[in-house]
Design an enzyme around this catalytic site. Structure first.
Site, mmCIF file in Angstrom:
data_model
loop_
_atom_site.group_PDB
_atom_site.id
_atom_site.type_symbol
_atom_site.label_atom_id
_atom_site.label_comp_id
_atom_site.label_asym_id
_atom_site.label_seq_id
_atom_site.Cartn_x
_atom_site.Cartn_y
_atom_site.Cartn_z
ATOM 1 N N ASP A 214 0.369 -4.790 -1.456
ATOM 2 C CA ASP A 214 0.894 -3.444 -1.269
ATOM 3 C C ASP A 214 -0.117 -2.544 -0.570
ATOM 4 O O ASP A 214 -1.280 -2.449 -0.983
ATOM 5 C CB ASP A 214 1.296 -2.846 -2.623
ATOM 6 C CG ASP A 214 2.360 -3.686 -3.319
ATOM 7 O OD1 ASP A 214 3.221 -4.227 -2.609
ATOM 8 O OD2 ASP A 214 2.298 -3.816 -4.556
ATOM 9 N N GLN B 167 0.715 -6.838 -10.126
ATOM 10 C CA GLN B 167 2.118 -6.428 -10.253
ATOM 11 C C GLN B 167 2.412 -6.089 -11.716
ATOM 12 O O GLN B 167 3.154 -6.774 -12.419
ATOM 13 C CB GLN B 167 3.045 -7.538 -9.739
ATOM 14 C CG GLN B 167 2.922 -7.822 -8.256
ATOM 15 C CD GLN B 167 3.310 -6.632 -7.393
ATOM 16 O OE1 GLN B 167 4.187 -5.843 -7.759
ATOM 17 N NE2 GLN B 167 2.654 -6.487 -6.236
ATOM 18 N N THR C 251 -2.387 -10.156 -5.721
ATOM 19 C CA THR C 251 -1.731 -8.862 -5.933
ATOM 20 C C THR C 251 -1.508 -8.567 -7.407
ATOM 21 O O THR C 251 -1.091 -9.442 -8.181
ATOM 22 C CB THR C 251 -0.390 -8.818 -5.181
ATOM 23 O OG1 THR C 251 0.278 -7.576 -5.429
ATOM 24 C CG2 THR C 251 0.529 -9.964 -5.568
ATOM 25 N N ASP D 96 -4.569 -8.377 -0.254
ATOM 26 C CA ASP D 96 -3.759 -7.585 -1.172
ATOM 27 C C ASP D 96 -2.375 -7.416 -0.540
ATOM 28 O O ASP D 96 -2.232 -7.470 0.691
ATOM 29 C CB ASP D 96 -4.435 -6.234 -1.383
ATOM 30 C CG ASP D 96 -3.604 -5.308 -2.242
ATOM 31 O OD1 ASP D 96 -3.170 -5.734 -3.326
ATOM 32 O OD2 ASP D 96 -3.365 -4.165 -1.808
#
Length: 496
Positions: free
Chosen positions: A331, A373, A371, A329
């Protein structure tokens, strides 16, 4: 006509590589789509390769032929991948016969096609004991000196097992996994010449390190693994008895039990004499070789046993296949989470992230980012800003083998947004590895669920925003774990 095949050649920089490429370049038949040379020297140097073949040079970090072949075939995009050793010499018609072999394999629905090896000797007389070792390649099963596999089958089984660091057993291992999965490997008609390897009297001692690889084979496939690859019983039981007799004699002598010491010494001498005679009869039967065989026959049994014991310890957990890829991942795992980060100047790596990733790269593991977003769907981030931020992540943390980014919002109903498994499956496909051989490291229950739904493993690295129930669920699942930091999570990956 172009073959729907890539030729992969691991090399350690031997002069024979150019001879091989020249033979392919001048040979009859259709050209391969690509030739990939994988430089497996720890400190690669420039390779000067002449000819008109489309050659691409990659590096594998000196981790052995299994790892080098993985680097090569994962860079291929053809239906077939043909592996050649850098010291073989294909015949003038090798490419045309390869085309026929692969067409026959496709028609029969088989997964692999093995070439035939000729091992010519120089000089007259009987071959020496060391020459016999290379001559056996001509009749050996599943030798990767000339072996073609379908790319989809390599993906299915996870490629070569890089835990085999030598040019030994890695070919039997992958072939056994392929046939165990229900596939068939045919023998083709193409031929290569394989030289007799140069040897000294120490060669027979050095090759005993292969007993470590035998330990890995036993751990993976059980005690009948030799029969399954078409080999007879090995010498390890006899070597163990010889070593035990020698040790027993010395211990008895040290404790002044002279009768026991004498009996054990006679047993050692008899076993060593039998081994010496067996090797001498199978070799050149010259006086010069007899002296070498006598000395090495005394040293081989304890060396073989020592390597086997070391291998059993090293591979004591080898029943579980190690991961091939780590998915991460972005963040709060790789970088600090700035809400809908749209400015590359806000990229701040998590503590120890670069060093942790480099450790994975050094071990040959593939890396991908997966990820969510949703800021793009919400209009809070433009695709261009997202690209700039991700480029800064690469600039600070190094390159990744794949990026999987979901741009959808939570209520869009897509199949890619975590906790859905879409990005995990896409990353595995892009990397050419089975999802089961992937580990996803992330900070939320959605990361864990995405990995588990895809059939992979997960390691949760909680932050202040990770819910308690997500931590408990990860700890209770057999295919998930919890680590306090990214560095600790990487430690877990490297221990498997």
């Amino acid at each position: 006509m172009t073959l729907d095949a890539t030729i992969v050649i691991p090399t350690i920089g031997r002069e024979s590589l150019q001879r091989l490429l020249t033979a392919l370049d001048r040979g009859e038949g259709p050209r391969p789509a690509q030739v990939i040379v994988v430089d497996d020297r720890p400190a690669p140097q420039a390779l000067t390769l002449n000819g008109d073949l489309p050659v691409k040079v990659l590096e594998s970090g000196g981790r052995g032929p299994a790892a080098a072949r993985n680097v090569g075939w994962r860079a291929a995009d053809t239906r077939w991948v043909c592996f050649l050793d850098d010291d073989v010499l294909p015949t003038a018609t090798w490419l045309s016969v390869l085309a026929a072999d692969l067409a026959a394999a496709d028609a029969a629905g088989v997964a692999g096609s093995q070439g035939r090896l000729d091992v010519p000797r120089e000089g007259a007389g009987r071959p020496t004991d060391d020459e016999q070792r290379t001559l056996r390649l001509a009749t050996a099963r599943w030798i990767t000196a000339d072996m073609a596999y379908r790319g989809d089958v390599l993906v299915e089984v996870g490629g070569f097992d890089a835990r085999f660091p030598r040019a030994y057993r890695e070919d039997s291992d992958i072939a056994l996994r392929i046939t165990t999965a229900g596939h068939t490997i045919a023998v083709g008609d193409r031929r290569c010449e394989h030289p007799v390897a140069p040897a000294t009297w120490r060669t027979s001692l050095r090759v005993q390190a292969g007993n470590r690889d035998n330990a890995l084979m036993r751990r993976k496939f059980g005690p009948d693994w030799r029969a399954r690859i078409g080999e007879g019983d090995g010498r390890l039981p006899a070597h163990t008895a010889t070593t035990a007799a020698a040790v027993g004699s010395l211990l008895a002598l040290a404790t002044r039990r002279h009768r026991v010491a004498a009996v054990a010494a006679v047993a050692w001498a008899a076993l060593t004499a039998e081994f010496t005679l067996r090797r001498y009869r199978g070799g050149s039967r010259t006086a010069a070789e007899l002296g070498r065989i006598i000395v090495s026959s005394m040293l081989i049994p304890p060396l073989a046993v020592a390597h086997r014991v070391a291998g059993e310890w090293q591979h004591r957990h080898a029943e579980t296949d190690p991961p091939l890829a780590v998915l991460l991942d972005r963040d709060d795992t790789l970088i600090e989470d700035g809400p809908y980060l749209n400015d590359p100047r806000g990229v701040v790596p998590m503590p120890g992230a670069r060093r942790a990733l480099d450790r994975l790269r050094d071990r040959g593991l593939l890396l991908a980012v997966v990820t969510n977003q949703s800021g793009v769907a919400r209009g809070l981030i433009t695709p261009e800003q997202l690209g700039e931020v991700n480029a800064e992540v690469v600039g600070q943390l190094g390159t990744f083998d794949s990026w999987q980014v979901c741009l959808h919002a939570e209520d869009d109903g897509c199949a890619c947004r975590k906790p859905a498994p879409g990005m995990v499956l896409a990353a595995a496909a892009a990397l050419g590895v089975p999802p089961q051989r992937c580990v996803l490291i992330g900070d939320t229950g959605g990361d864990v669920q995405a990995a588990l739904t895809a059939g992979g493993r997960a390691i949760l690295v909680p932050t202040d925003r990770t819910r308690v129930e997500e931590i408990s669920a990860a700890r209770s699942h057999p295919c998930a774990d919890v680590a306090p930091t990214l560095t600790a999570a990487v430690d877990m990956v490297l221990r498997t």
